[in-house]
Design an enzyme around this catalytic site. Structure first.
Site, PDB file in Angstrom:
ATOM      1  N   LYS A   1       6.753   2.777  -8.612  1.00 21.91           N
ATOM      2  CA  LYS A   1       7.003   3.039 -10.026  1.00 21.91           C
ATOM      3  C   LYS A   1       8.484   3.067 -10.352  1.00 21.91           C
ATOM      4  O   LYS A   1       8.935   2.499 -11.330  1.00 21.91           O
ATOM      5  CB  LYS A   1       6.356   4.380 -10.393  1.00 21.91           C
ATOM      6  CG  LYS A   1       6.556   4.814 -11.823  1.00 21.91           C
ATOM      7  CD  LYS A   1       5.669   4.026 -12.731  1.00 21.91           C
ATOM      8  CE  LYS A   1       5.810   4.410 -14.180  1.00 21.91           C
ATOM      9  NZ  LYS A   1       5.297   3.340 -15.052  1.00 21.91           N
TER      10      LYS A   1
ATOM     11  N   LYS B   1       2.278  -8.162 -16.524  1.00 18.85           N
ATOM     12  CA  LYS B   1       1.168  -7.238 -16.251  1.00 18.85           C
ATOM     13  C   LYS B   1       0.138  -7.898 -15.335  1.00 18.85           C
ATOM     14  O   LYS B   1      -0.368  -7.290 -14.413  1.00 18.85           O
ATOM     15  CB  LYS B   1       0.478  -6.814 -17.564  1.00 18.85           C
ATOM     16  CG  LYS B   1       1.236  -5.814 -18.383  1.00 18.85           C
ATOM     17  CD  LYS B   1       1.195  -4.440 -17.778  1.00 18.85           C
ATOM     18  CE  LYS B   1       2.396  -3.585 -18.070  1.00 18.85           C
ATOM     19  NZ  LYS B   1       3.695  -3.991 -17.672  1.00 18.85           N
TER      20      LYS B   1
ATOM     21  N   ARG C   1       5.318   6.594  -6.483  1.00 18.16           N
ATOM     22  CA  ARG C   1       6.674   6.182  -6.107  1.00 18.16           C
ATOM     23  C   ARG C   1       6.695   5.301  -4.857  1.00 18.16           C
ATOM     24  O   ARG C   1       7.730   4.756  -4.490  1.00 18.16           O
ATOM     25  CB  ARG C   1       7.555   7.404  -5.865  1.00 18.16           C
ATOM     26  CG  ARG C   1       7.667   8.337  -7.051  1.00 18.16           C
ATOM     27  CD  ARG C   1       8.565   9.496  -6.729  1.00 18.16           C
ATOM     28  NE  ARG C   1       9.928   9.084  -6.538  1.00 18.16           N
ATOM     29  CZ  ARG C   1      10.834   8.964  -7.498  1.00 18.16           C
ATOM     30  NH1 ARG C   1      10.498   9.237  -8.733  1.00 18.16           N
ATOM     31  NH2 ARG C   1      12.061   8.579  -7.228  1.00 18.16           N
TER      32      ARG C   1
ATOM     33  N   HIS D   1       9.102 -29.180 -23.268  1.00 19.26           N
ATOM     34  CA  HIS D   1      10.268 -29.517 -22.443  1.00 19.26           C
ATOM     35  C   HIS D   1       9.955 -29.391 -20.953  1.00 19.26           C
ATOM     36  O   HIS D   1      10.876 -29.358 -20.139  1.00 19.26           O
ATOM     37  CB  HIS D   1      11.458 -28.638 -22.823  1.00 19.26           C
ATOM     38  CG  HIS D   1      11.873 -28.821 -24.256  1.00 19.26           C
ATOM     39  ND1 HIS D   1      12.467 -29.969 -24.716  1.00 19.26           N
ATOM     40  CD2 HIS D   1      11.721 -28.012 -25.337  1.00 19.26           C
ATOM     41  CE1 HIS D   1      12.686 -29.866 -26.021  1.00 19.26           C
ATOM     42  NE2 HIS D   1      12.234 -28.680 -26.428  1.00 19.26           N
TER      43      HIS D   1
ATOM     44  N   GLU E   1       5.606 -10.174 -21.172  1.00 17.60           N
ATOM     45  CA  GLU E   1       5.043  -8.894 -20.759  1.00 17.60           C
ATOM     46  C   GLU E   1       3.581  -9.059 -20.316  1.00 17.60           C
ATOM     47  O   GLU E   1       3.157  -8.482 -19.314  1.00 17.60           O
ATOM     48  CB  GLU E   1       5.173  -7.882 -21.912  1.00 17.60           C
ATOM     49  CG  GLU E   1       4.582  -6.513 -21.678  1.00 17.60           C
ATOM     50  CD  GLU E   1       5.165  -5.749 -20.499  1.00 17.60           C
ATOM     51  OE1 GLU E   1       6.154  -6.198 -19.910  1.00 17.60           O
ATOM     52  OE2 GLU E   1       4.607  -4.698 -20.147  1.00 17.60           O
TER      53      GLU E   1
ATOM     54  N   TRP F   1       8.085   3.924   0.213  1.00 15.85           N
ATOM     55  CA  TRP F   1       8.123   2.525  -0.190  1.00 15.85           C
ATOM     56  C   TRP F   1       9.111   1.889   0.772  1.00 15.85           C
ATOM     57  O   TRP F   1      10.306   2.197   0.753  1.00 15.85           O
ATOM     58  CB  TRP F   1       8.598   2.389  -1.638  1.00 15.85           C
ATOM     59  CG  TRP F   1       8.509   0.983  -2.146  1.00 15.85           C
ATOM     60  CD1 TRP F   1       7.412   0.364  -2.660  1.00 15.85           C
ATOM     61  CD2 TRP F   1       9.571   0.012  -2.177  1.00 15.85           C
ATOM     62  NE1 TRP F   1       7.719  -0.928  -3.011  1.00 15.85           N
ATOM     63  CE2 TRP F   1       9.034  -1.170  -2.732  1.00 15.85           C
ATOM     64  CE3 TRP F   1      10.915   0.019  -1.807  1.00 15.85           C
ATOM     65  CZ2 TRP F   1       9.784  -2.328  -2.916  1.00 15.85           C
ATOM     66  CZ3 TRP F   1      11.667  -1.126  -1.987  1.00 15.85           C
ATOM     67  CH2 TRP F   1      11.100  -2.292  -2.544  1.00 15.85           C
TER      68      TRP F   1
ATOM     69  N   CYS G   1       9.929   5.985  -2.996  1.00 10.43           N
ATOM     70  CA  CYS G   1       9.693   7.077  -2.076  1.00 10.43           C
ATOM     71  C   CYS G   1       9.636   8.378  -2.869  1.00 10.43           C
ATOM     72  O   CYS G   1      10.423   8.614  -3.786  1.00 10.43           O
ATOM     73  CB  CYS G   1      10.752   7.211  -0.996  1.00 10.43           C
ATOM     74  SG  CYS G   1      10.882   5.781   0.063  1.00 10.43           S
TER      75      CYS G   1
ATOM     76  N   ASN H   1      14.932   9.246   0.480  1.00  7.05           N
ATOM     77  CA  ASN H   1      14.673   8.228  -0.538  1.00  7.05           C
ATOM     78  C   ASN H   1      15.998   7.530  -0.805  1.00  7.05           C
ATOM     79  O   ASN H   1      17.002   8.199  -1.015  1.00  7.05           O
ATOM     80  CB  ASN H   1      14.156   8.918  -1.813  1.00  7.05           C
ATOM     81  CG  ASN H   1      14.072   7.976  -2.996  1.00  7.05           C
ATOM     82  OD1 ASN H   1      13.909   6.784  -2.837  1.00  7.05           O
ATOM     83  ND2 ASN H   1      14.182   8.534  -4.192  1.00  7.05           N
ATOM     84  N   GLY H   2      16.009   6.197  -0.773  1.00 10.89           N
ATOM     85  CA  GLY H   2      17.250   5.467  -1.036  1.00 10.89           C
ATOM     86  C   GLY H   2      17.589   4.564   0.126  1.00 10.89           C
ATOM     87  O   GLY H   2      16.736   4.266   0.968  1.00 10.89           O
TER      88      GLY H   2
ATOM     89  N   GLU I   1       1.538  -8.303 -11.682  1.00 10.75           N
ATOM     90  CA  GLU I   1       1.663  -7.095 -10.866  1.00 10.75           C
ATOM     91  C   GLU I   1       0.322  -6.424 -10.580  1.00 10.75           C
ATOM     92  O   GLU I   1       0.171  -5.779  -9.548  1.00 10.75           O
ATOM     93  CB  GLU I   1       2.683  -6.111 -11.449  1.00 10.75           C
ATOM     94  CG  GLU I   1       2.292  -5.435 -12.719  1.00 10.75           C
ATOM     95  CD  GLU I   1       3.350  -4.454 -13.208  1.00 10.75           C
ATOM     96  OE1 GLU I   1       4.068  -3.864 -12.398  1.00 10.75           O
ATOM     97  OE2 GLU I   1       3.466  -4.280 -14.434  1.00 10.75           O
TER      98      GLU I   1
HETATM   99  O1  M6R Z   1      11.788   2.967 -15.079  1.00 15.33           O
HETATM  100  P1  M6R Z   1      12.224   1.670 -15.677  1.00 15.33           P
HETATM  101  O2  M6R Z   1      11.761   1.472 -17.068  1.00 15.33           O
HETATM  102  O3  M6R Z   1      13.714   1.441 -15.560  1.00 15.33           O
HETATM  103  O4  M6R Z   1      11.527   0.556 -14.784  1.00 15.33           O
HETATM  104  C1  M6R Z   1      11.823  -0.793 -14.968  1.00 15.33           C
HETATM  105  C2  M6R Z   1      10.833  -1.675 -14.241  1.00 15.33           C
HETATM  106  O5  M6R Z   1      10.875  -1.427 -12.866  1.00 15.33           O
HETATM  107  C3  M6R Z   1       9.398  -1.457 -14.742  1.00 15.33           C
HETATM  108  O6  M6R Z   1       9.288  -1.682 -16.111  1.00 15.33           O
HETATM  109  C4  M6R Z   1       8.427  -2.411 -13.995  1.00 15.33           C
HETATM  110  O7  M6R Z   1       8.699  -3.726 -14.339  1.00 15.33           O
HETATM  111  C5  M6R Z   1       6.980  -2.038 -14.315  1.00 15.33           C
HETATM  112  N1  M6R Z   1       6.221  -1.969 -13.099  1.00 15.33           N
HETATM  113  C6  M6R Z   1       6.305  -3.048 -15.176  1.00 15.33           C
HETATM  114  O8  M6R Z   1       4.991  -2.690 -15.466  1.00 15.33           O
END
Ligand code: M6R
Length: 614
Positions: free
Chosen positions: A609, A488, A27, A507, A484, A75, A2, A101-102, A491
């Protein structure tokens, strides 16, 4: 999660609030809304969906005058993303509007009480209770700031709240606990926002609000008190980047711009960290050499991409600093019984510095007396403020939801920490440390080279746009890179993607291999002969079972040519530094594939984010 904006000034508030929300849409983008105080009333407009829908509604209506306003981009946590659940929320009289927010953890009890007292609540949100609590609190004293203070003391959980009242047309009141809120100080106008990006085009002078503080914003001043009503100490600072950093600069997506900025971000994160004598100087870290010499164990806590940076850091820390190192998902950390002592160093990695899971892990570690070092990108955010020490990455603002440049700079920062500990503890000679730092200094150029050769990666991504699943394999530091790459793709392209340690394949996961299944394999440098040869065997094993192999290998490695359906080259660098070059094609791959599928790569579905709820 948010985004919140507040404005009190002498210009029309609506446009300023909307522009601020546009910069905070990363956000959350489930709904958006604004409330403007004008002509003795609070006029609110809110819509489910992205900010564009709110803009359409506003354009269709009568423009709201008014020089004080608040806004929100959501969000969703409590209640689906509908108009009804969009912020701002109102009290029964309609005089109050509040954004949040929260998560207010005791909202169900508060709501029940309010309903018994005759309040009508119209949404499923936890936030709406606050509007009605403010209504009750205002009944006695007619001051929004005092009412906010009283209400906050009744709330459990994490919140940033910002409210306006029709009866106080020149005031915006904010409050924060465990969620971000910053003040922007202008001339004849002041701003509130979840992130400085919202007001950076108007002012770069900001105030960091502390925990449990209430802020009263007027055109000509800002007053900050704590929840007990005492004047609070605040920290003023100047933002060291400007509005251009928060704009797309000609790219279609922020993600593309942020991928392209990686060489610079890596260079900036290294800048000023080597003294004239060639020794690393990380004074800003605030942990003394004495404290670092006492460390006998390191635990890294982080989430998502930052967690992957932590997994890579483990190899560097154990190799250079020769200290045992564990890496833990921050969301799991405090729910087991981690063995922490005064000589444990906990490293919390977070781009935003606001990730609630990581923040809670930091608090848990400190409660157990461990020393905590934050590696963060956002200056003055919650995690660095609560850590014993901090090393900032200098990636600049990262706006796309998918983390790219922050990841590379997190790697650089953890490498610097590992080398610094090695230097301090004497596990590496000064000239050995310097030699690695020199190699790091050469990395921006290598990353640039990778970026120059991305067309085959993009073509490959487009050709795979209709696939259902992609697997990623790696060994050693290549394994977190595989994780990673898979994250990517999940998401951004909403595809089934998994990263595996290549040695684990036999395994179980090898059962997934079928005819033409795309499998990306990250091959270590030839210099690591045993590791390298093992993965070359793994490639043959999956190819024998029909996999379509996409091999990422260093320039000059001919041993993989016969087994690669597609071969992607990266510059040759030492093993520990290889993630800085092998991750980049995976970012480009996911971004292009998602674009080919018609997805909004900056704002993937269901995500936000900065994850400020647990
Ligand atoms: O702000 P942060 O680095 O703590 O965020 C951690 C994760 O939420 C963040 O890396 C998330 O996995 C990304 N969307 C990945 O691309």
């Amino acid at each position: 999660m948010c985004g919140i904006v507040g404005y009190a000034g002498s210009r029309p508030a609506l446009q300023i609030v909307i522009d601020g929300l546009a910069r905070l849409e990363y956000r959350g983008y489930d709904s958006a809304g604004v409330a403007i105080v004008a002509d003795g009333e609070v006029r609110a407009t809110r819509r489910a969906g992205k900010l564009a829908r709110l803009r359409e509604s506003l354009a269709a209506g009568t423009p709201s005058p008014g020089e004080v306003g608040i806004g929100h981009t959501r969000w969703a946590t409590h209640g689906p993303p509908t108009d009804r659940n969009a912020h701002p929320h109102r009290d029964c009289t309609g005089a109050i509007a509040v954004v949040h927010n929260g998560i207010i953890e005791n909202f169900a009890t508060l709501r029940e009480r309010l309903e018994k007292d005759g309040h009508i609540l119209a949404s499923d949100t936890d936030t709406e209770a606050v509007a009605h609590l403010l209504e009750d609190a205002m009944a006695g004293q007619q001051d929004l700031t005092e009412a906010m203070r009283t209400v906050c003391r009744r709330l459990d959980g994490a919140f940033t709240l910002v409210a306006v009242h029709a009866g106080q047309p020149d005031v915006v009141v904010g409050a924060r606990r465990n969620s971000p809120l910053v003040v922007g100080r202008g001339t004849g106008e002041n701003f509130l926002a979840s992130d400085v990006a919202a007001f950076i085009e108007h002012t770069r002078d900001a105030i960091e609000l502390g925990q449990d503080q209430v802020v009263e914003l007027r055109r000509d001043g800002v007053r900050v008190i704590d929840f007990d009503g005492r004047p609070a100490d605040v920290k003023e600072y100047h933002v060291d980047w400007d509005v251009s950093a928060a704009e797309k600069g000609g790219y279609d997506y922020f993600m593309l711009k942020e991928i392209a900025e990686q060489p610079q971000a890596v260079a900036d994160t290294l800048l000023g960290r080597v003294g004239m004598d060639g020794r690393l100087t990380l004074d800003e870290m605030r942990l003394s050499d004495e404290e670092l010499r006492e460390v006998d164990k390191i635990i890294i806590v982080a989430c998502g991409t930052a967690y992957h940076a932590g997994l890579i850091a483990k190899y560097a820390i154990e190799h250079w600093a020769q200290l045992p190192c564990e890496v833990e998902l921050a969301s799991e950390f405090r729910y087991r019984d981690p063995i922490l002592t005064r000589t444990t160093l906990v490293i919390a990695i977070s781009q935003s510095g606001e990730t609630m899971d990581t923040l809670m892990a930091v608090r848990h570690a400190r409660e157990q007396r461990a020393r905590v070092l934050g590696i963060c990108n956002v200056n003055g955010s919650s995690i660095p403020r609560e850590c014993d020490g901090v090393l900032y990455t200098h990636a600049g603002p990262e706006i796309a939801v998918a983390s790219t440049k922050a990841f590379l700079t997190q790697l650089v920062a953890v490498y610097l920490v590992a080398l610094y500990i090695a230097q301090t503890r004497g596990t590496k000679w000064a000239d050995e440390v310097f030699a690695v730092v020199q190699l790091l200094a050469g990395m921006p150029e290598k990353v640039e080279k990778v970026l120059e050769t991305m067309e085959p990666v993009r073509a490959l991504a487009r050709s795979l746009a209709s696939e259902k699943c992609v697997l990623f394999l790696g060994r050693h530091v290549g394994y977190p890179v595989a994780l990673e790459g898979a994250l990517k793709l999940k998401e951004l392209a909403y595809m089934h993607a998994e990263g595996f340690a290549a040695g684990e394949l036999k395994h179980g996961p090898i059962a997934l291999i079928e005819e033409n299944l795309p499998v990306v394999v990250v091959v270590p440098p030839r210099a690591r002969d045993v590791l390298h040869d093992k993965i070359v065997s793994n490639i043959q094993e999956i190819r024998a079972r029909g996999a379509r192999t996409i091999v990422i290998a260093e320039a000059g490695d001919e041993s993989v040519v016969a087994y690669a359906d597609t071969l992607l080259r990266v510059p040759a660098v030492p093993t520990l530094l290889q993630p800085l070059v092998t991750t980049v094609p995976l970012q480009v791959f996911a971004c292009e594939l998602a674009t080919a599928k018609g997805h909004d790569v900056d704002q993937p579905r269901n995500l936000a984010k900065s994850v400020t709820v647990e």
